[in-house]
Structures are given as C-alpha cells and as structure tokens.
Design a protein around this motif. Structure first.
Motif, mmCIF file in Angstrom:
data_model
loop_
_atom_site.group_PDB
_atom_site.id
_atom_site.type_symbol
_atom_site.label_atom_id
_atom_site.label_comp_id
_atom_site.label_asym_id
_atom_site.label_seq_id
_atom_site.Cartn_x
_atom_site.Cartn_y
_atom_site.Cartn_z
ATOM 1 N N UNK A 282 0.819 -1.210 0.000
ATOM 2 C CA UNK A 282 0.000 0.000 0.000
ATOM 3 C C UNK A 282 0.858 1.269 0.000
ATOM 4 N N UNK A 283 1.982 1.225 0.739
ATOM 5 C CA UNK A 283 2.761 2.443 0.944
ATOM 6 C C UNK A 283 3.913 2.605 -0.048
ATOM 7 N N UNK A 284 3.981 1.724 -1.032
ATOM 8 C CA UNK A 284 4.997 1.855 -2.075
ATOM 9 C C UNK A 284 4.385 1.393 -3.393
ATOM 10 N N UNK A 285 3.369 2.109 -3.880
ATOM 11 C CA UNK A 285 2.664 1.665 -5.088
ATOM 12 C C UNK A 285 3.490 1.889 -6.345
ATOM 13 N N UNK A 286 3.152 1.170 -7.399
ATOM 14 C CA UNK A 286 3.795 1.377 -8.687
ATOM 15 C C UNK A 286 3.356 2.730 -9.250
ATOM 16 N N UNK A 287 4.100 3.237 -10.242
ATOM 17 C CA UNK A 287 3.765 4.542 -10.822
ATOM 18 C C UNK A 287 2.417 4.476 -11.533
ATOM 19 N N UNK A 288 2.104 3.332 -12.165
ATOM 20 C CA UNK A 288 0.810 3.223 -12.836
ATOM 21 C C UNK A 288 -0.327 3.196 -11.816
ATOM 22 N N UNK A 289 -0.087 2.582 -10.659
ATOM 23 C CA UNK A 289 -1.091 2.561 -9.598
ATOM 24 C C UNK A 289 -1.315 3.973 -9.055
ATOM 25 N N UNK A 290 -0.226 4.753 -8.917
ATOM 26 C CA UNK A 290 -0.352 6.134 -8.442
ATOM 27 C C UNK A 290 -1.223 6.962 -9.383
ATOM 28 N N UNK A 291 -1.006 6.790 -10.687
ATOM 29 C CA UNK A 291 -1.739 7.596 -11.671
ATOM 30 C C UNK A 291 -3.233 7.295 -11.616
ATOM 31 N N UNK A 292 -3.575 6.028 -11.376
ATOM 32 C CA UNK A 292 -4.985 5.641 -11.301
ATOM 33 C C UNK A 292 -5.595 6.067 -9.966
ATOM 34 N N UNK A 293 -4.891 5.823 -8.863
ATOM 35 C CA UNK A 293 -5.435 6.110 -7.530
ATOM 36 C C UNK A 293 -5.472 7.594 -7.218
#
Length: 642
Positions: A282-293
């Motif tokens: 949860x506290x180290x998401x991928x860059x693609x996950x950051x863009x979506x979240x």
C-alpha cells in the motif's frame, strides 16, 4: 534420476537464505557461540539490494539503530559503504527523526559477505534447500537439491522473495528470484506439505538508467548532510569526516505527458489486467497505480539516486513499474532530465510466497513446527530494515534454543522491532507490511537517539555486545545522568544578559531565579547557549550525549506519561494465557472474539487486547478468569475431554 541423500554435517543453527534477514540471523547465532551454517542459493546474493540500495528512513532508520544496539551488523555495514547520508525530519520532534543512507550497492554486498566469511563459528555455503526435515513435530535439519543433509538444533528460514518467485514485465512472465536470481520452488511446496498456510504477495522495482545520459541541469540537487552521521554507535566522526565524499541525489517530477502515456497503456499493465495475483504494498505503489489512484495529481516526485561509486547505474525512486519494456522507455523519456536516458535494467514486478504470520510466536518460532523459525519478507514484510530486524531476533532465539537458554521477546515498548513482530503475530497482514512511526503507540520512547539506552544492556546479556563496548555505553549513560543532575541543582538569577537572550529567541525574561533544567525545558532555549550562563561542567560531553540530555529534559513530562502507560501494559503482559485454552467453552465471550482468539492463540492478556475483533468486554472476561483461577479449571477440563 533420483538424487541419493547423504549426511553432510551437523550444526547448532542453520539459516536458509543470506539476504538481510539471513545475514543478521546467522551472525547473531554465531556470535552467541553457536556453530552456524548459512545457506544461500547464490553467493552473489549475500545481503544484496535488488531494489533501492538505501537504508533507513522514518521508523526504518530507528530499526537499524536497534539492530546495532543489539550487536547486529546492518548499521556498521551501512556506515562503511554509504555514498550519501541525511537526517530526515529535523524540523520535527525527536520521535520521528531518522537517518537515511544511500548505499553503494556492490560494496554493501561485498563488505557484508566478507564479514560473514570471517566470523568465527559461521560457515557460508551455496546450495538450494528443498526440505526442512521434521521429526515428531521438531525441525532437525535441512536437505538440499544435491541430497546433502545438514542436521541442526534450530533452523531459520529467510527465503524472501525467492519463494516461488515469478517476475512480470508487461506480457512477459517467468519463474525467478529477485534480479534474475534462481527461485526457491520446492521449499514452498515442502512448507505446504508441513501444513503451513501460504499467501501470495507482490512487490516491484523501478528501471535503472545510465547516469551519463541524465540531464542533471533541469533537476534539483539533494545533497547529503555536511555534518557526519552514523547508524552504528561504534562509528566515530573522525573515521568518516575526511573519508566520505558524498554523492548527491537529484529530484525531478512526472507530468501530464507521463500520465497520458501510462493511461494509454493500462491495458498492457499487469497490475490492471489480472496477470498479477499477489497483493502489493500500500505504501509503495507502482507509478501506474499512483496515476490511477491519485488521478487529480498533476505530478509525482522522482528521486534519481546513484547505485554506487563504481557504476553508472541510477535508481529512479518513485517509478516502480511492471509495464512492458518499450512503454517504460517512453515513460522515462517524458520526464524532465530523462529525455535521453538509456535503460540499463527494466523495472519489474515480482510475486512470491509468504507464511501467514499468525502462525508464528513472538520469538518468530513457528507454532506448527518446534525449533523452526522464519524471518524477513517471507513473514509478509517489505524492506531491508524490517527483514534485518526480524533476522536478528530469529537468530537470537534460534541461538538461545540451541544453547538451551530462555527465549527473548522484545516488547512493543522496547523497540520498533517489537512493534513490528507483535503486529505481524497478533494482527497478521493482508499486504506487504511496512513499519511506520504511527504504528508505535510509545514512539516518544522509541527514538533514533536512544536505541542504545534501550537495548545495549540486552545485547550484552545475550553475548552480542562485548565488554569493551558495554563499558563505553555505561560511561555514556553515567555522563548523561550526571549532567542532568547538575542542571537540576544550578539556579539562574534574572540579569540583563540572560533576559536579552530569552527575548531574542522569543521567550519571556526571568522574573525569579530558576533551575537551569527548568529553563532548558522552554522550547526556545538551546542547551549550548544555556552553558554561557552557568558554571562549566567538569566533564566534556560529545554531541550525542548533549542531544540526549536536551531531549530527556525538554520532553521529561511527556516521556513520564508514556512510561506510565508502558507500566500498565507490562502488568497485562504478565498475565499469561495457556496455549491450549479452549475459548469456545468460556461463557460471555463474543463469537468473533472466540474465533479470533482461537486463531491467534495469544500468549498474554495484553496481546489478546490488540487482536482485531476482540473488544474490551471480552478482555474483561478473560482478565476475571485469570484472576480467580477459572482459566486453569477450564483448561484442565478441556484436557480431560481430549
């Protein structure tokens, strides 16, 4: 063809896996006097850093100090091999300050491997362990793929992300450990056969790029601290001041173009196509996950960090990804400073097996198999520091078991390592666990500055801190106490000089005489400045002792309140619960409480109180049983029935 087994040797402790958990476990067991074998799939993977070659940060940096105070190696090894070190959160209170170092990736591995190779009682060997040998519910050794059987009194497993590891880059998937190392397949199968519940987790790493192709002129420099810092209490300023030429890190940002590229390729992102089955951090998401979240964010920070002094590889922190390789390159080229960056290694996701940690005791011994301990990422954590913290505790307890001595459990009030292990054992985790300062309810007591005051005595008792180092520690403790006592006896009278200073720093002038310690308790007053208004001390304190004096005096009231809560907790920890208790026969307990208590099998009333789903009313019922002896009667009746 069947491989014939053969007896290859007998040891007191065997540690499987030589990552950060395994290295600390093996060193601890050996330094305690146990004949120890450290087995690793590859000698090139000893204390290797497959992700960011950095150590420390909030909470994590304090863990490294705790490892050092116990006699572990991570702090010393980092001090020897860092390329940059910074103290974080200096503008905040002492409870959240922590060191972070950028390590030399290759040198960290090399120096730690050399330390292991030259440690008495410790044998380092390459081999693939496929089976934990169990007799009558007790671990008695391991068997390798070559048929070698090694016997031991205790076994520690620290297989990490190699456990049935699978690397994923876009549409590409293949069996592998981290950094394309050999995976451990049959050991996971063996654990399942023994009855362990395994989960599937996922982590990832960013691409590495050629530093010669970065345009640093459009990025922001992030230099290290000018003042020398150290993780280890044995390191000295003079040893590093002239030797360490620090390397800078650099800051840049993603932008709308980067985000557009990611959105256009989400159909190829394993995170969103269902290819990745494991649960990510949860506290180290991928860059693609950051863009979506975080779709409302126009940019995200990226730190460009050198991987060492003898390599051109640079780590792009904040850019973890499992996108296809060609998409990764487009994403990188959209970032200021990286328009011409050359990819040296693509980022990837890795799935791996973990042992559901509710199957462990606080010593990190498994409940299912006696004398079998586990540590590190295979217990569900993320990060080198969390792994090393578990490793030293597993090594200590495996070593104590082999020596026939009582076990050691670190309490939540003693250290972040204790917080982490209690969280894992009591609450479990559904995602890679990361230590945060907010997880510690007594974080004002668990500071970066006082790890040695909390744990050096423990390390000395265990045989991990030698007499010379312990004598130095005792002298430091005495110097701090003496200076605190001195400041509690000196009175300062109002005068023009002291009043001018107080007004200049935004404090009120004196109306009456005041103790020097009371004046220092004012937030605006600095210890070094205070010395100008009082008689000189007969002893010379170093900057670490001065820091400790100032913190202990300024925060005395808060520290005392926290300690009172700890004392209350200790009373609850003293109330033991039988491991064979049948909670289903205790009247008044809620159904959920009965189920959760039976699953976790808490060892104390305090641990039971921290289980999710167990309410204060349930704890009150258990407490009554403990006080009047009904627990003993119920346990006896249950045993008779069985």
């Amino acid at each position: 063809m069947t491989v014939l087994p053969y007896e290859a040797g007998a040891y007191d402790v065997i540690v499987v896996g030589a990552g950060h958990a395994g290295s600390e476990a093996a060193l601890a067991a050996a330094r305690m006097g146990n004949r120890t074998l450290l087995m690793t799939i590859s000698l090139e993977m000893v204390a290797f850093m497959p992700c960011n070659p950095a150590v420390g940060g909030p909470a994590k940096g304090i863990v490294v100090r705790e490892i050092d105070a116990l006699g572990g190696e991570m702090g010393r090894n980092t001090d020897k091999t860092y390329v940059q070190m910074r103290m974080l959160n200096t503008g905040k209170g002492p409870a959240v300050r922590a060191l972070r170092a950028q390590s030399d990736k290759n040198e960290y591995h090399t120096v730690m491997k050399k330390t292991i190779e030259t440690t008495p009682n410790l044998t380092l060997r390459q081999g693939i362990v496929e089976e934990v040998m169990v007799e009558d519910g007790v671990a008695v050794g391991v068997r390798t793929n070559t048929g070698a059987i090694y016997r031991a009194k205790s076994v520690v497993l620290t297989a990490g992300t190699s456990s049935r590891g699978k690397i994923i880059i876009g549409e590409l998937m293949y069996s592998s450990g981290p950094n394309n190392s050999q995976p451990s397949i049959k050991l996971s199968e063996n654990l399942e056969q023994l009855g362990f519940e395994l989960k599937r987790f996922k982590t990832g790493t960013p691409p590495r790029i050629n530093g010669q192709t970065i345009d640093f002129s459009v990025t922001e420099e992030q230099p290290g601290d000018e003042k020398p810092n150290h993780f280890s209490y044995t390191s000295k300023d003079e040893d590093y001041l002239a030797l360490k030429q620090q390397l800078s890190c650099w800051l840049t940002y993603t932008n709308e173009h980067t985000h557009a590229i990611i959105r256009e390729n989400l159909q190829r992102a394993p995170m969103f196509t269902g290819v990745i089955e494991g649960v990510g951090p949860r506290y180290c998401p991928s860059i693609e996950d950051k863009i979506v979240r975080f779709a409302d964010k126009l940019k995200h920070q990226l730190f460009l960090e050198p991987e060492g002094r003898t390599t051109n590889e640079w780590y792009v922190q904040g850019f973890s990804t499992s996108m296809p390789e060609e998409v990764q390159l487009k994403m990188l080229h959209s970032v200021p400073g990286l328009e011409k960056a050359e990819l040296m290694r693509p980022g990837y996701a890795i799935e791996y097996d973990v042992i559901a940690p509710h199957q462990l005791r606080h010593t990190l011994e498994t409940k299912l198999v006696k004398n079998l301990f586990t540590a590190g990422q295979m217990n569900g954590t993320s990060g080198y520091e969390e792994a090393a913290g578990q490793g030293i505790m597993a090594g200590i307890n495996a070593g104590l078991r082999a020596l026939g001595k009582p076990e050691y459990v670190m309490q939540r009030s003693e250290g972040y390592i204790g917080v982490m292990i209690d969280d894992l054992v009591t609450k479990g985790t559904n995602e890679p666990y990361r230590l945060l300062t907010s997880r510690a309810e007594y974080r004002l007591l668990l500071r970066h500055d006082n790890a040695d005051l909390r744990l050096t005595k423990v390390g000395h008792t265990l045989g991990l801190i030698d007499d010379a180092r312990y004598a130095t520690f005792v002298a430091k403790q005495a110097a701090i106490d003496l200076e605190k006592q001195r400041l509690e006896t000196i009175r300062i009278n109002p005068n023009a000089k002291i009043d001018a200073y107080l007004v200049s720093c935004g404090s009120n002038p004196l109306k009456d005489s005041v103790l020097a310690a009371d004046l220092l308790r004012r937030p605006e007053v600095d210890y070094q400045k205070l010395l100008e208004f009082i008689p000189a001390s007969t002893q010379k304190l170093d900057r670490y002792e001065i820091e400790e004096v100032e913190i202990q005096i300024k925060y005395e009231g808060y520290i005392q309140k926290a300690q009172e809560k700890v004392d209350k907790l200790h009373r609850m920890e003293a109330k033991k619960i039988p491991s064979d208790l049948d909670y289903s026969v205790i009247d008044g307990l809620a159904i959920e409480a009965k189920q959760k208590l039976a699953k976790i099998s808490p060892e104390t009333l305090a641990q039971a109180s921290r289980i999710s789903g167990v309410n204060p009313a349930d704890i009150a019922i258990l407490s009554v049983y403990l006080q009047n002896g009904k627990l003993v009667k119920i346990t006896a009746q249950t045993s008779d029935v069985n």
